[in-house]
Write a protein that holds these residues in place. Structure first.
Motif, mmCIF file in Angstrom:
data_model
loop_
_atom_site.group_PDB
_atom_site.id
_atom_site.type_symbol
_atom_site.label_atom_id
_atom_site.label_comp_id
_atom_site.label_asym_id
_atom_site.label_seq_id
_atom_site.Cartn_x
_atom_site.Cartn_y
_atom_site.Cartn_z
ATOM 1 N N MET A 188 0.778 -1.212 0.015
ATOM 2 C CA MET A 188 0.008 -0.145 0.017
ATOM 3 C C MET A 188 0.788 1.265 -0.083
ATOM 4 S SD MET A 188 -2.613 1.165 2.954
ATOM 5 C CE MET A 188 -3.533 -0.379 2.895
ATOM 6 N N ALA A 189 0.418 2.363 -1.019
ATOM 7 C CA ALA A 189 1.280 3.545 -0.756
ATOM 8 C C ALA A 189 0.177 4.637 -0.874
ATOM 9 C CB ALA A 189 2.413 3.443 -1.917
ATOM 10 N N GLY A 219 3.516 2.738 3.021
ATOM 11 C CA GLY A 219 4.159 3.970 2.908
ATOM 12 C C GLY A 219 3.357 5.165 2.650
ATOM 13 N N ALA A 220 4.070 6.390 2.947
ATOM 14 C CA ALA A 220 2.965 7.533 2.792
ATOM 15 C C ALA A 220 4.119 8.668 2.509
ATOM 16 C CB ALA A 220 1.850 7.924 3.819
ATOM 17 N N THR A 221 3.822 9.559 1.635
ATOM 18 C CA THR A 221 4.641 10.814 1.378
ATOM 19 C C THR A 221 3.758 12.066 1.279
ATOM 20 O OG1 THR A 221 4.771 10.552 -0.950
ATOM 21 C CG2 THR A 221 6.497 9.409 0.327
ATOM 22 N N VAL A 222 4.301 13.145 1.822
ATOM 23 C CA VAL A 222 3.494 14.491 1.384
ATOM 24 C C VAL A 222 4.557 15.348 1.112
ATOM 25 C CG1 VAL A 222 1.937 16.121 2.466
ATOM 26 C CG2 VAL A 222 1.557 13.909 3.162
ATOM 27 N N THR A 223 4.566 16.233 0.060
ATOM 28 C CA THR A 223 5.186 17.005 -0.198
ATOM 29 C C THR A 223 4.722 18.325 -1.000
ATOM 30 O OG1 THR A 223 7.489 17.389 -1.397
ATOM 31 C CG2 THR A 223 6.034 16.009 -2.700
ATOM 32 N N ASP A 224 5.451 19.502 -1.386
ATOM 33 C CA ASP A 224 4.889 20.508 -2.032
ATOM 34 C C ASP A 224 5.581 20.535 -3.511
ATOM 35 O OD1 ASP A 224 7.551 21.232 -1.610
ATOM 36 O OD2 ASP A 224 7.093 23.066 -0.131
ATOM 37 N N LEU A 225 5.013 21.228 -4.440
ATOM 38 C CA LEU A 225 5.842 21.398 -5.757
ATOM 39 C C LEU A 225 7.261 22.139 -5.656
ATOM 40 C CD1 LEU A 225 5.141 20.467 -8.631
ATOM 41 C CD2 LEU A 225 4.019 22.840 -8.891
ATOM 42 N N GLU A 226 8.440 21.644 -6.141
ATOM 43 C CA GLU A 226 9.444 22.132 -5.853
ATOM 44 C C GLU A 226 9.596 23.151 -6.886
ATOM 45 O OE1 GLU A 226 12.399 19.384 -6.001
ATOM 46 O OE2 GLU A 226 11.890 18.103 -4.416
ATOM 47 N N GLU A 227 10.402 24.147 -6.792
ATOM 48 C CA GLU A 227 10.757 25.336 -7.560
ATOM 49 C C GLU A 227 11.156 24.937 -8.984
ATOM 50 O OE1 GLU A 227 12.685 28.563 -6.012
ATOM 51 O OE2 GLU A 227 11.341 28.992 -4.340
ATOM 52 N N SER A 228 12.110 23.777 -8.892
ATOM 53 C CA SER A 228 12.797 23.398 -10.128
ATOM 54 C C SER A 228 11.578 22.536 -10.881
ATOM 55 C CB SER A 228 13.749 22.293 -9.791
ATOM 56 O OG SER A 228 13.119 21.164 -9.143
ATOM 57 N N TYR A 229 10.653 21.910 -10.391
ATOM 58 C CA TYR A 229 9.721 21.612 -11.114
ATOM 59 C C TYR A 229 8.590 22.571 -11.957
ATOM 60 C CZ TYR A 229 10.379 17.303 -8.623
ATOM 61 O OH TYR A 229 10.877 16.009 -8.094
ATOM 62 N N MET A 230 8.504 23.798 -11.117
ATOM 63 C CA MET A 230 7.718 24.780 -11.927
ATOM 64 C C MET A 230 8.454 25.413 -12.998
ATOM 65 S SD MET A 230 4.793 25.376 -10.478
ATOM 66 C CE MET A 230 4.506 26.837 -11.247
ATOM 67 N N PHE A 231 9.951 25.644 -12.704
ATOM 68 C CA PHE A 231 10.674 26.258 -13.742
ATOM 69 C C PHE A 231 10.609 25.383 -14.848
ATOM 70 C CE2 PHE A 231 14.785 26.278 -15.973
ATOM 71 C CZ PHE A 231 14.691 27.647 -16.198
ATOM 72 N N TYR A 232 10.795 24.030 -14.902
ATOM 73 C CA TYR A 232 10.739 22.958 -15.862
ATOM 74 C C TYR A 232 9.377 23.189 -16.671
ATOM 75 C CZ TYR A 232 10.734 18.569 -18.448
ATOM 76 O OH TYR A 232 10.659 17.568 -19.298
ATOM 77 N N LEU A 233 8.272 23.244 -16.191
ATOM 78 C CA LEU A 233 6.997 23.643 -16.621
ATOM 79 C C LEU A 233 6.802 24.597 -17.378
ATOM 80 C CD1 LEU A 233 4.698 21.717 -13.920
ATOM 81 C CD2 LEU A 233 5.476 20.656 -16.009
ATOM 82 N N MET A 234 7.075 25.647 -16.652
ATOM 83 C CA MET A 234 7.327 27.097 -17.277
ATOM 84 C C MET A 234 8.002 27.494 -18.748
ATOM 85 S SD MET A 234 6.380 29.301 -13.644
ATOM 86 C CE MET A 234 6.220 30.869 -14.799
ATOM 87 N N ALA A 235 9.071 26.722 -18.554
ATOM 88 C CA ALA A 235 9.965 26.890 -19.495
ATOM 89 C C ALA A 235 9.628 26.302 -20.860
ATOM 90 C CB ALA A 235 11.429 26.036 -19.242
ATOM 91 N N ARG A 236 8.607 25.345 -20.661
ATOM 92 C CA ARG A 236 8.045 24.530 -21.786
ATOM 93 C C ARG A 236 6.672 25.004 -22.058
ATOM 94 N NH1 ARG A 236 11.756 22.275 -19.767
ATOM 95 N NH2 ARG A 236 13.268 20.842 -20.852
ATOM 96 N N GLY A 237 6.240 26.463 -21.857
ATOM 97 C CA GLY A 237 4.998 27.130 -22.171
ATOM 98 C C GLY A 237 3.956 27.073 -21.088
#
Length: 242
Positions: A188-189, A219-237
């Motif tokens: 379970m995750a 297992g369980a994980t909780v996280t926010d959206l990292e700035e590097s992910y936002m940069f990657y998406l915005m760099a692609r329009g």
């Protein structure tokens, strides 16, 4: 609903629920579904309703899967943004029965969805994939229990959650392995992405094992959206949406 033994349905069985009453109304449904031995079937269970209308939707489904039968079940929750939903899906699997379940929660202000699985037959196989999309001031609660009573059964459960706004989410998942259920393989995750400072998600995975020859994990994980992910998406329009 009864599906005969050995039947192989080419088209899915559709359970369509659309709320169309006025403010303060309630809709209640209960389905009993029996799948005969060796049968193969797809089931689509969809619940939808209008935004801005306060109503209560209550649903109970009892699904029994016979020996060697195979079921693909899709449960799509798209209730209105001020609706409340209280629902339960209970599944019993016989020897060598298989269930692939996909659960989507994408609507409703207050949702409590219970999932209860009973692995009664040796070789039963269960695969669960779920997604909770939680926004506004919604509260979505998924409570899952998988009970293994027979040997050599397998179960895999993965939930992905995205919360934004002031949304609140809860996942409670339990794997229970009885003493006769030797050689059980159950996992379970629960993984969550938080997209605002005001949202929240609580996860409570549990294992309760009375057999001594099993493979079980959670297992369980909780996280926010990292700035590097936002940069990657915005760099692609892809523009940032507040």
């Amino acid at each position: 609903i009864t599906v005969d033994a050995g039947a192989n349905l080419s088209a899915p069985i559709g359970l369509a629920h659309t709320f169309a009453e006025g403010q303060g109304s309630m809709a209640v449904s209960r389905h009993s579904i029996e799948i005969g031995s060796g049968a193969s079937v797809d089931i689509v269970d969809r619940h939808a309703g209008p935004d801005g209308v306060s109503y209560l939707s209550s649903s109970i489904v009892d699904l029994t899967i016979g020996e060697g039968a195979s079921v693909n079940y899709t449960l799509a929750i798209e209730e209105g943004d001020t609706a409340q939903r209280l629902a339960r899906l209970r599944v019993t699997l016989a020897r060598n029965a298989k269930l692939n379940l996909f659960v989507l929660n994408a609507g409703g202000k207050l949702v409590r969805q219970e999932l209860d699985f009973v692995m009664n037959g040796e070789g039963a196989d269960l695969v669960i994939a779920g997604a909770n999309l939680i926004g506004g001031e919604a509260h979505i609660d998924v409570t899952s229990r998988i009970s293994h009573f027979a040997p050599s059964t397998t179960a895999s459960e993965i939930f992905r959650n995205v919360a934004t706004g002031r949304g609140r989410g809860v996942f409670q998942g339990q794997i229970n392995v009885a003493q006769p259920a030797q050689l059980t393989d159950a996992r379970m995750a629960c993984n969550t992405l938080l997209l605002s400072d005001d949202c929240d998600f609580s996860a409570k995975p549990e294992l309760e094992i009375f057999a001594d020859d099993v493979q079980c994990a959670h297992g369980a994980t909780v996280t926010d959206l990292e700035e590097s992910y936002m940069f990657y998406l915005m760099a692609r329009g892809i523009s940032e949406v507040n």
